[in-house]
Scaffold this active site. Sequence first.
Site, PDB file in Angstrom:
ATOM      1  N   GLY A 156      27.116  28.636  67.413  1.00  0.00           N
ATOM      2  CA  GLY A 156      26.328  29.755  67.899  1.00  0.00           C
ATOM      3  C   GLY A 156      27.160  30.644  68.802  1.00  0.00           C
ATOM      4  N   GLN A 180      28.825  36.728  75.423  1.00  0.00           N
ATOM      5  CA  GLN A 180      30.078  35.977  75.295  1.00  0.00           C
ATOM      6  C   GLN A 180      31.219  36.836  74.748  1.00  0.00           C
ATOM      7  OE1 GLN A 180      28.058  32.459  73.158  1.00  0.00           O
ATOM      8  NE2 GLN A 180      29.726  31.514  74.294  1.00  0.00           N
ATOM      9  N   CYS A 201      30.454  24.725  74.934  1.00  0.00           N
ATOM     10  CA  CYS A 201      30.259  26.169  74.799  1.00  0.00           C
ATOM     11  C   CYS A 201      31.622  26.829  74.698  1.00  0.00           C
ATOM     12  CB  CYS A 201      29.509  26.684  76.025  1.00  0.00           C
ATOM     13  SG  CYS A 201      29.243  28.459  76.022  1.00  0.00           S
ATOM     14  N   LEU A 202      31.737  27.808  73.801  1.00  0.00           N
ATOM     15  CA  LEU A 202      33.020  28.496  73.646  1.00  0.00           C
ATOM     16  C   LEU A 202      33.424  29.212  74.941  1.00  0.00           C
ATOM     17  CD1 LEU A 202      32.441  29.943  70.058  1.00  0.00           C
ATOM     18  CD2 LEU A 202      33.866  27.984  70.691  1.00  0.00           C
ATOM     19  N   HIS A 212      20.193  27.071  73.786  1.00  0.00           N
ATOM     20  CA  HIS A 212      21.482  27.338  74.444  1.00  0.00           C
ATOM     21  C   HIS A 212      21.839  28.830  74.352  1.00  0.00           C
ATOM     22  CE1 HIS A 212      25.900  26.090  75.131  1.00  0.00           C
ATOM     23  NE2 HIS A 212      25.980  27.357  74.777  1.00  0.00           N
ATOM     24  N   GLU A 213      21.667  29.410  73.149  1.00  0.00           N
ATOM     25  CA  GLU A 213      22.051  30.824  72.966  1.00  0.00           C
ATOM     26  C   GLU A 213      21.094  31.759  73.705  1.00  0.00           C
ATOM     27  OE1 GLU A 213      24.927  31.192  71.962  1.00  0.00           O
ATOM     28  OE2 GLU A 213      25.145  29.229  71.020  1.00  0.00           O
ATOM     29  N   HIS A 229      21.957  32.023  77.233  1.00  0.00           N
ATOM     30  CA  HIS A 229      23.046  32.983  77.478  1.00  0.00           C
ATOM     31  C   HIS A 229      22.498  34.382  77.760  1.00  0.00           C
ATOM     32  CE1 HIS A 229      26.924  31.030  76.857  1.00  0.00           C
ATOM     33  NE2 HIS A 229      26.523  30.454  75.733  1.00  0.00           N
TER      34      HIS A 229
END
Length: 170
Positions: free
Chosen positions: A46, A51, A93-94, A135-136, A139
Amino acid sequence: MALLPIRTYPDPVLAQKCRPIDQVDQDIRRLAEEMAETMYDAPGVGLAAPQVGRPIRLIVVDTAEGEQRGNPMMLVNPEILEAEGELVFNEGCLSVPDYTADVHRAARVKVQARDLDGKPVHIEAEGLLSVCLQHEIDHLDGRLFIDRISQLKRSMYRKRRLKQLRREGS
Ligand code: NI
């Protein structure tokens, strides 16, 4: 199409509350495509617009495996309508390099959003997809998974991360 640079903690854009998208135009469609490409390249399951430095309410998600991968959900203004149950999932997470931690989430969620044609989308999710959507969407509210772990663990990660950034000279 281009791969987009991924912002990492503690970049302030990651802590920002993102604004809703009024209209899905060419810029938004292109951004969604580039975000998907960036997610597959990483690879990740995701990616949220902040991000890649854009504080707007857009996410891309693909939790499929192997040959099933490559058909991303691209969601505009996603919202959790219902959440129930509880599960613990080891998340990464990236934007949070070199770290994973167990996070408590709702086991099942109902999400409403728009697709890139502006049509309403309803998703009922459990398991990995449920975790990923939560999670997304976090963000988009300026929240990282490390905001959902103990303060002690978070401050240990923060120290390690800041030391790492000093070493890299950034
Ligand atoms: Ni993330």
